[in-house]
Each structure stands twice: as C-alpha cells, then as structure tokens.
Design a protein around this motif. Structure first.
Motif, mmCIF file in Angstrom:
data_model
loop_
_atom_site.group_PDB
_atom_site.id
_atom_site.type_symbol
_atom_site.label_atom_id
_atom_site.label_comp_id
_atom_site.label_asym_id
_atom_site.label_seq_id
_atom_site.Cartn_x
_atom_site.Cartn_y
_atom_site.Cartn_z
ATOM 1 N N ILE A 1 0.825 -1.211 0.000
ATOM 2 C CA ILE A 1 0.000 0.000 0.000
ATOM 3 C C ILE A 1 0.864 1.268 0.000
ATOM 4 O O ILE A 1 0.474 2.290 -0.582
ATOM 5 N N ASP A 2 2.040 1.221 0.602
ATOM 6 C CA ASP A 2 2.938 2.376 0.614
ATOM 7 C C ASP A 2 3.470 2.642 -0.798
ATOM 8 O O ASP A 2 3.508 3.786 -1.254
ATOM 9 N N GLU B 1 1.976 1.788 -3.560
ATOM 10 C CA GLU B 1 0.830 2.264 -4.337
ATOM 11 C C GLU B 1 0.535 3.728 -4.031
ATOM 12 O O GLU B 1 0.304 4.523 -4.938
ATOM 13 N N HIS B 2 0.560 4.087 -2.759
ATOM 14 C CA HIS B 2 0.274 5.463 -2.352
ATOM 15 C C HIS B 2 1.281 6.434 -2.955
ATOM 16 O O HIS B 2 0.923 7.536 -3.374
ATOM 17 N N GLU B 3 2.544 6.036 -2.984
ATOM 18 C CA GLU B 3 3.601 6.896 -3.514
ATOM 19 C C GLU B 3 3.683 6.849 -5.044
ATOM 20 O O GLU B 3 4.452 7.609 -5.640
ATOM 21 N N ARG C 1 1.139 6.702 9.441
ATOM 22 C CA ARG C 1 -0.264 6.956 9.098
ATOM 23 C C ARG C 1 -0.411 8.279 8.353
ATOM 24 O O ARG C 1 -1.197 8.386 7.418
ATOM 25 N N LEU D 1 0.807 7.812 4.774
ATOM 26 C CA LEU D 1 -0.186 7.074 3.975
ATOM 27 C C LEU D 1 -1.501 7.841 3.845
ATOM 28 O O LEU D 1 -2.378 7.415 3.096
ATOM 29 N N GLU D 2 -1.623 8.935 4.610
ATOM 30 C CA GLU D 2 -2.865 9.708 4.657
ATOM 31 C C GLU D 2 -4.038 8.835 5.090
ATOM 32 O O GLU D 2 -5.149 8.952 4.588
ATOM 33 N N GLU D 3 -3.752 7.945 6.059
ATOM 34 C CA GLU D 3 -4.744 7.025 6.621
ATOM 35 C C GLU D 3 -4.610 7.052 8.139
ATOM 36 O O GLU D 3 -3.849 6.272 8.718
#
Length: 151
Positions: free
Chosen positions: A46-47, A49-51, A120, A123-125
C-alpha cells in the motif's frame, strides 16, 4: 570513493532509497546496511501504491540516504517477493539485521512503526492498521558500494 565528474553523474542517476524516517531508527538501519548485517527489508504494498512507486526489481540499484540526507551506500536488489504479512519467515526476519530472534518480536516492532503517527500521516490514513492478510514486499539486497569517506 572516486569523485570525478563521471562518478558523480552516475550516482545522480541512481534512485534514492530511504529506510524508515530520519532519526534513530534510520540511523540504526543504515549502520546495519553498511556493516552488512542487514540484507533484507520489508515494505508495505500500500505504501508503494500510495507513492506511485513501482515495486523493486531484481538487479535494480538504489542510493541509500542517511538521516542527514547524505548518500552513504549503493545497494542492489537480489530478490523480491510479495506475500501476506502472516507468511513472513524467520530467515527474512534475521536478515533484516535488527536483532529480532522471532517472527513475533519482529512483527511487534514493525507494527509499532506501521501504526505510528508518522506512517499513518505518510499514507494519509489516520486509522491504518495491518493484519495477517496485509500484502508486504520482502526485498533482499546486497551492498555494492560504501560511499562514506575514507580517512
């Protein structure tokens, strides 16, 4: 290390890699890379993907950055696996070079990092958590060049 123009251009063309966030943990991880006790690392799919970053590829090289934003080493990826977090094995844990002697101990330390406010926020989560099914990137690498000045 040579500092001729060709060498500097070559270093500038290598993608940067930063382990953890600047500070004591990054310093510990970089030291372990430089003394060759750290030959693997774990990232979150997910990191990447986020970046908007591609997953590491075998044979790719990266410039390791320390907490002061200085390049200190070049590493080369030797193996990449994407698996659920619950399948991380002891061999990978030991090769991370952080002194963990069990998968449970390693997982607790990594969950503390992945559940941190910094992670967090990155990741903006704000409620991000991991579980056994969370996909992780297990990356093995070798130290190619130690860029620290020799005296």
């Amino acid at each position: 290390m040579t500092t001729d123009a060709a060498s500097l251009r070559n270093l500038a063309s290598i993608p940067r890699v930063e382990f953890a966030f600047p500070g004591p943990l990054r310093d510990q991880l970089v030291a372990a890379i430089l003394n060759v006790s750290k030959t693997s690392t774990t990232g979150l799919v997910i990191d990447y993907e986020h970046e908007g970053e591609p997953l590491p590829e075998v044979g790719s090289r990266s410039l390791v950055i320390d907490s002061d934003e200085r390049p200190v080493a070049v590493i080369e990826v030797t193996d990449v696996r994407v698996i659920p977090l619950g399948q991380v094995d002891l061999a990978h844990v030991v090769d991370e070079g952080e002194g963990h002697t069990s998968v449970a101990e390693w997982r607790a330390a990594h969950e503390q990092f992945w559940h941190s406010e910094e992670m967090r926020a990155a990741l903006e989560e704000p409620e991000f958590t991991v579980d056994d099914a969370t996909l992780v990137v297990l990356e093995r690498f070798r130290l190619v060049t130690d860029l620290r000045p020799t005296c």
